[in-house]
Design a protein around this motif. Structure first.
Motif, short mmCIF file in Angstrom:
data_model
loop_
_atom_site.label_atom_id
_atom_site.label_comp_id
_atom_site.label_asym_id
_atom_site.label_seq_id
_atom_site.Cartn_x
_atom_site.Cartn_y
_atom_site.Cartn_z
N PHE A 136 46.97 -23.68 19.31
CA PHE A 136 48.51 -23.57 19.76
C PHE A 136 49.27 -23.73 18.62
O PHE A 136 50.35 -23.09 18.65
CB PHE A 136 48.81 -24.80 20.70
N ARG A 137 48.79 -24.23 17.25
CA ARG A 137 49.64 -23.91 16.23
C ARG A 137 49.69 -22.36 15.90
O ARG A 137 50.36 -21.80 15.59
CB ARG A 137 49.30 -24.92 14.89
N ILE A 138 48.37 -21.93 15.96
CA ILE A 138 48.32 -20.41 15.70
C ILE A 138 48.92 -19.76 16.70
O ILE A 138 49.83 -18.66 16.26
CB ILE A 138 46.76 -20.12 15.84
N ARG A 139 49.05 -19.95 17.92
CA ARG A 139 49.87 -19.11 18.77
C ARG A 139 51.22 -19.20 18.36
O ARG A 139 51.92 -18.13 18.51
CB ARG A 139 49.72 -19.88 20.33
N HIS A 140 52.02 -20.31 18.26
CA HIS A 140 53.45 -20.34 17.62
C HIS A 140 53.53 -19.27 16.33
O HIS A 140 54.25 -18.50 16.20
CB HIS A 140 53.48 -21.83 17.09
N ASN A 141 52.27 -19.45 15.55
CA ASN A 141 52.65 -18.64 14.17
C ASN A 141 52.49 -16.97 14.64
O ASN A 141 53.11 -16.22 13.99
CB ASN A 141 51.50 -19.00 13.22
N MET A 142 51.61 -16.80 15.52
CA MET A 142 51.53 -15.24 16.04
C MET A 142 52.98 -14.71 16.71
O MET A 142 53.27 -13.73 16.40
CB MET A 142 50.52 -15.17 17.06
N ALA A 143 53.47 -15.82 17.59
CA ALA A 143 54.84 -15.34 18.02
C ALA A 143 55.98 -15.10 16.88
O ALA A 143 56.61 -14.18 16.85
CB ALA A 143 55.36 -16.70 18.95
N ILE A 144 55.67 -16.22 15.81
CA ILE A 144 56.90 -15.98 14.86
C ILE A 144 56.55 -14.74 13.87
O ILE A 144 57.33 -13.95 13.58
CB ILE A 144 56.73 -17.22 13.86
N ALA A 145 55.27 -14.33 13.89
CA ALA A 145 54.98 -13.19 13.11
C ALA A 145 55.37 -12.10 13.90
O ALA A 145 56.09 -10.86 13.26
CB ALA A 145 53.15 -13.01 13.00
N ILE A 146 55.21 -11.74 15.14
CA ILE A 146 55.66 -10.82 16.18
C ILE A 146 57.25 -10.66 15.85
O ILE A 146 57.59 -9.36 15.39
CB ILE A 146 55.39 -11.16 17.60
N HIS A 147 57.99 -11.40 15.97
CA HIS A 147 59.38 -11.29 15.93
C HIS A 147 59.96 -11.09 14.32
O HIS A 147 60.65 -10.16 14.17
CB HIS A 147 60.31 -12.78 16.19
N LYS A 269 47.95 -5.39 11.78
CA LYS A 269 47.78 -5.90 10.44
C LYS A 269 48.42 -6.98 9.92
O LYS A 269 47.94 -7.93 9.31
CB LYS A 269 47.55 -4.81 9.40
N PHE A 270 49.62 -6.84 10.26
CA PHE A 270 50.97 -7.78 9.90
C PHE A 270 50.52 -9.03 10.40
O PHE A 270 50.54 -10.17 9.81
CB PHE A 270 52.11 -7.23 10.20
N CYS A 271 50.31 -9.09 11.66
CA CYS A 271 50.05 -10.41 12.46
C CYS A 271 48.51 -11.04 11.79
O CYS A 271 48.64 -12.09 11.83
CB CYS A 271 49.80 -10.00 14.05
N VAL A 272 47.58 -10.36 11.85
CA VAL A 272 46.45 -10.77 11.26
C VAL A 272 46.60 -11.47 9.67
O VAL A 272 45.95 -12.40 9.49
CB VAL A 272 45.38 -9.73 11.24
N LYS A 273 47.35 -10.72 8.91
CA LYS A 273 47.58 -11.06 7.55
C LYS A 273 48.50 -12.51 7.66
O LYS A 273 48.30 -13.40 6.98
CB LYS A 273 48.30 -10.12 6.69
N TRP A 274 49.32 -12.43 8.45
CA TRP A 274 50.28 -13.61 8.85
C TRP A 274 49.43 -14.91 9.13
O TRP A 274 49.58 -16.18 8.71
CB TRP A 274 51.39 -13.52 9.84
N ALA A 275 48.38 -14.86 10.05
CA ALA A 275 47.57 -15.84 10.33
C ALA A 275 46.84 -16.28 9.23
O ALA A 275 46.64 -17.33 9.07
CB ALA A 275 46.68 -15.21 11.40
N LEU A 276 46.15 -15.41 8.50
CA LEU A 276 45.43 -15.66 7.30
C LEU A 276 46.25 -16.37 6.13
O LEU A 276 45.81 -17.42 5.68
CB LEU A 276 44.67 -14.69 6.49
N ASP A 277 47.64 -15.94 5.98
CA ASP A 277 48.34 -16.86 4.81
C ASP A 277 48.85 -17.94 5.50
O ASP A 277 49.08 -18.93 4.54
CB ASP A 277 49.49 -15.76 4.73
N ASN A 278 49.14 -18.29 6.86
CA ASN A 278 49.92 -19.36 7.39
C ASN A 278 49.24 -20.38 8.07
O ASN A 278 49.79 -21.47 8.45
CB ASN A 278 51.06 -18.98 8.19
N CYS A 279 47.80 -20.03 8.40
CA CYS A 279 47.21 -20.82 9.40
C CYS A 279 45.98 -21.15 8.72
O CYS A 279 44.62 -21.39 9.56
CB CYS A 279 47.04 -19.99 10.69
N ALA A 280 45.76 -21.00 7.64
CA ALA A 280 44.36 -21.44 6.67
C ALA A 280 43.78 -22.60 7.36
O ALA A 280 42.41 -22.46 7.67
CB ALA A 280 44.61 -21.49 5.21
#
Length: 467
Positions: A136-147, A269-280
């Motif tokens: 659910f932390r990753i879910r939040h981060n994916m929503a932020i990445a999308i916006h 690709k932006f969303c996947v990179k966001w996950a790797l950068d922010n949800c390590a």
């Protein structure tokens, strides 16, 4: 208890001011120790990592410590100290403990492991586990990445209705919305339901997509995206389907199918990179516990450009695979709506990277897609991913009024629902394209979870609307 400003655990773990007096609050994951010292692992949801609280039994009341059990909620004052234990650099040497909320032995999340199926039965508590905290932390981060992605590209976030009188996909699998007394339904003289007394005065349903409304917004604002809940009354009890899920649907004026493919690839690709950068930390936990190839797979998506392949060529590759002895559960032939196993073969075995499949037969695609010159195919595109199959579906839209009207009539779609949509082709029509990404499909890929019920807090599936 002395009043000290709370530090969230994610920040406390980064602090270097050893000797400082701090306060943390959270829930007990574990407590262990001996007659002289106890070690409490405290987690407040801000990180996958726990803060170790060291309790000198000579300094803390023994009766109070009896209430410090797994699941209990604590406020702890103490001194930040360097940790000698593995896995953490700092710990807190407790000076005061306040039990904010007790949890007795009936608390379901005791130290023993639970299956994901069992945790679905206690979805109100499962966010407290390491696994679902991470998800659910990753879910939040994916929503932020999308916006973030769309805002940076100049798109406008457009809110489309959840209650609608039109069926975007023409599939008819919609949840009806009514205020009528189901025990006393009024009928017209010819025996049909009388909707004149219903709230909206006509049949309405929960939306399956915001696309049609998104199209009219794109023909005025230029580039928009929707991001909201959608509903499908499809009786599919599978690990890939939900009755309530979230969709992201960009729509862009003047984009053709190639622009659409470029946008989809850049976006994901932006969303996947966001996950790797922010949800390590969370990704590392899921990689270690559930899917040893997760991080490598995410990095692989960023490494290569996606293959772009016509449906006809894809079918040839699949037919060749069958000739060479590959067994599919479902048959392959030109005109078939490809199954997940076919999509995954192309991605995982043949090309070994994501594929964008284009130019599908018009019979298996929606009425609004632009027809190609061959009269048989449409400018559709599906982005296919490893482990998932289709993750994005989109198309260039039919901009010609007469062609769109002919297709609507061919498919017997009620005109009374479509007049406003046709108006966008009557007044200043323009080429435009868009796609839809199921948020939970993205979540499945990014987390490595196997079941779509495990990437949304409260899954809605056939015969299940708990919590």
């Amino acid at each position: 208890m002395k009043q000290i400003k709370r530090t969230i655990i994610a920040e406390a773990l980064k602090r270097t001011d050893i000797g400082a007096e701090v306060n943390i609050k959270g829930w007990v994951r574990t407590k262990r120790g001996n007659k002289n010292v106890n070690f409490i692992a405290l987690n407040d949801g801000s990180t996958i990592k726990n803060m170790q609280v060291v309790v000198d039994l000579a300094k803390i009341d023994e009766q109070l410590l009896k209430a410090v059990t797994t699941g209990a909620c604590l406020s702890v004052n103490g001194i930040l100290a360097e940790s000698l234990g593995q896995g953490q650099t700092t710990e807190i040497q407790a000076t005061e403990i306040d039990v904010l909320g007790k949890a007795d032995e009936t608390y379901p999340l005791q130290k023993k492991g639970h299956s994901l199926e069992k945790l679905r039965e206690i979805a109100h508590l499962r966010p407290r586990t390491n696994t679902f905290g991470a998800v659910f932390r990753i879910r939040h981060n994916m929503a932020i990445a999308i916006h973030t992605f769309f805002h940076q590209k100049g798109f406008y976030y457009f809110h489309t209705p959840l209650i609608t009188g039109s069926d975007c996909e023409g599939a008819g699998q919609m949840f009806q919305v009514t205020t009528m007394d189901l025990n006393n339904l009024k009928r017209t003289e010819d025996g049909k339901l009388d909707f004149s007394e219903d709230f909206f005065g006509k049949p309405t349903s929960l939306t399956v997509s915001g696309q049609l409304e998104g199209e009219l917004a794109a023909t005025s604002l230029g580039a928009i995206y929707t991001f909201g809940p959608t509903f499908r009354a499809e009786n599919s009890n599978t690990p890939r389907h939900l009755a309530e899920f979230w969709m992201i649907e960009p729509e862009v004026a003047f984009n053709d199918i190639t622009d659409n493919m470029d946008l989809a690839e850049e976006f994901i690709k932006f969303c996947v990179k966001w996950a790797l950068d922010n949800c390590a930390d969370d990704l590392q936990f899921l990689n270690d516990m559930f899917d040893k190839e997760l991080i490598a797979r995410l990095q692989g998506v960023l490494k290569d450009s996606f293959v772009r392949l016509a449906y006809t060529e894809g079918v040839k590759i699949l037919e060749e695979a069958v000739k060479n002895g590959h067994k599919f559960e479902f048959p392959v032939y030109w005109g078939v709506d490809l199954a997940s196993e076919h999509e995954r073969y192309l991605v995982e075995e043949h090309f070994k990277r994501p594929v964008i499949l284009t130019d599908y037969p018009k019979e298996i695609k929606a009425f609004y897609m632009k027809q190609n010159e061959d009269g048989k195919t449409v400018r559709a595109m599906d982005v296919l991913f490893p482990k998932i199959g289709e993750i994005i579906g989109g198309s260039e839209r039919e901009a010609d009024y007469d062609k769109l009207l002919a297709r609507i009539q061919e498919l017997n779609i009620p005109m009374k629902d479509m007049w406003w949509y046709l108006d966008t082709r009557k007044y200043g029509s323009c080429p435009h394209s868009g796609f839809g990404l199921g948020f939970e499909r993205l979540m499945l890929f990014v987390t490595g979870m196997q079941n779509i019920r495990d990437v949304i807090p409260f899954p809605r599936t056939p015969k299940n609307a708990e919590f």
